[in-house]
Design an enzyme around this catalytic site. Sequence first.
Site, short mmCIF file in Angstrom:
data_model
loop_
_atom_site.label_atom_id
_atom_site.label_comp_id
_atom_site.label_asym_id
_atom_site.label_seq_id
_atom_site.Cartn_x
_atom_site.Cartn_y
_atom_site.Cartn_z
N GLN A 49 -14.41 6.92 11.49
CA GLN A 49 -14.79 5.89 12.45
C GLN A 49 -14.50 4.49 11.94
O GLN A 49 -14.05 3.62 12.70
CB GLN A 49 -16.28 6.02 12.79
CG GLN A 49 -16.70 7.33 13.38
CD GLN A 49 -16.05 7.62 14.73
OE1 GLN A 49 -15.68 6.71 15.47
NE2 GLN A 49 -15.90 8.89 15.05
N CYS A 86 -21.63 16.84 16.48
CA CYS A 86 -21.35 17.43 15.16
C CYS A 86 -22.19 16.76 14.08
O CYS A 86 -21.70 16.43 12.99
CB CYS A 86 -19.87 17.33 14.81
SG CYS A 86 -18.81 18.35 15.86
N HIS A 109 -21.22 13.67 9.58
CA HIS A 109 -20.56 14.58 10.51
C HIS A 109 -20.45 15.95 9.83
O HIS A 109 -20.38 16.04 8.61
CB HIS A 109 -19.17 14.02 10.84
CG HIS A 109 -18.44 14.76 11.91
ND1 HIS A 109 -17.79 15.96 11.70
CD2 HIS A 109 -18.20 14.45 13.22
CE1 HIS A 109 -17.19 16.36 12.81
NE2 HIS A 109 -17.44 15.47 13.75
N LYS A 139 -8.00 9.27 15.94
CA LYS A 139 -8.91 8.17 16.24
C LYS A 139 -8.25 6.81 16.03
O LYS A 139 -8.81 5.78 16.41
CB LYS A 139 -10.17 8.30 15.38
CG LYS A 139 -10.95 9.59 15.62
CD LYS A 139 -12.24 9.61 14.83
CE LYS A 139 -12.82 11.00 14.73
NZ LYS A 139 -13.19 11.59 16.03
N ASP A 186 -15.98 9.37 4.24
CA ASP A 186 -15.42 9.80 5.51
C ASP A 186 -15.17 8.53 6.31
O ASP A 186 -16.11 7.90 6.80
CB ASP A 186 -16.40 10.73 6.23
CG ASP A 186 -15.99 11.08 7.65
OD1 ASP A 186 -14.98 10.54 8.15
OD2 ASP A 186 -16.71 11.89 8.28
#
Length: 413
Positions: free
Chosen positions: A210, A371, A130, A233, A207
């Site tokens: 998700q 993104c 991302h 999220k 990261d």
Amino acid sequence: MSALAHTASGFDVDAIRAQFPILSREVHGKPLVYLDSAASAQKPQAVIDALGDVWRGSYANVHRGLHTLANETTEAFEATRGKLAAFLGAARSEEIVLTRGTTEAINLVASGIGHGLKEGDEIILSQMEHHSNIVPWHFLRERKGVVIRWTPVTDEGALDTAAYEALFTSRTKMVALSHMSNVLGTKNDAKALTEIAHRHGVPILFDGSQAAVHGPVDVSAIGCDFYAITGHKLYGPNATGALYAKGDWLERLPAFMGGGEMIAEVSEEGVVYAAPPHKFEAGTPAIADVIALGAALDWMDAHVTPEALAHEHALAEAATAGLKAMDGIRILGEAPGKGPIVSFVVENAHAHDIAQLMDRYGVAVRAGHHCAHPLMKRFGVAASVRASFAVYNTADEVDAFLDALRRARAFLI
């Protein structure tokens, strides 16, 4: 596939949906089918109530007050830090920095690591990142002459692990990778990637935007140096999130932003910084939102069970099967073990047009580059449509999604 099958397996999706007020609304006269949770998840009533409770009954600034409201709010605020530590499997709550989300967390690490880098030093990323895990490292390329090296992605959407290991040199100083791709749904083997980085003496950041919502995540088992997550999220409020930093990393990194709270003493001659993690938490935070993030973590602990996660994956598999049954659909990313995210391209139709037409039938999907420009370039597309599934989605909504897509295609093609 039927909703009854999921309920029979021990997961009651209707009971989950009843806790999300927004899911009862209509869009263009159709029941809302929200398939954009990878961008931002909807909020259960428990989180909405937690926000209101702070504003109504116990709001004050945190840490610096001695009165009852300040003490109550500080206790609830710091409780979220402890919940985040438990959620991520951190050894200590002091390893958790409260941030405005993954973006701020990665910028914090990039800025800190960057102080010790020089021209020609190398950072390893991947093509599936991302922009939040690309742009902060480009800052170092622009300002310090750091070289970014890119781990390729295979045709099925997997990280090329052999190519990743081959990128390491004596100049490699940092690795930053996605734990789960927001486009492909690919879930990378974080532990194996960490072991490779550490064999070369290089710290690694993940990261987890998700992956954390489709968990569980255990940073202690992974062994990574840094892990970033974002609250919105995780069924929580916007502008919340956290950075996990292993061991003494927060002692070693320089302060990121200056202001109140992150200091122990300020004089005309200099500054003595607060002990970590407060050293990295300048200014008044999003107090009520952080407390409500704690409520979201409590909600997830109670409701995001193995059965719920299996439900999400079953929905994504059904949607994938339905897409494969249609002509002219190209699915991006089919790596084994992927998360409940399905991105696809419709032949002879722009992703934006497809998404806008599907919205007329109440179906909310994301369209664009997500993104992830390097990944779009890797697959030779300008944009894709993305359907992402959460615990509150149903088998009937998969049917509605496929029906809306057929109607949109028929209109455009």
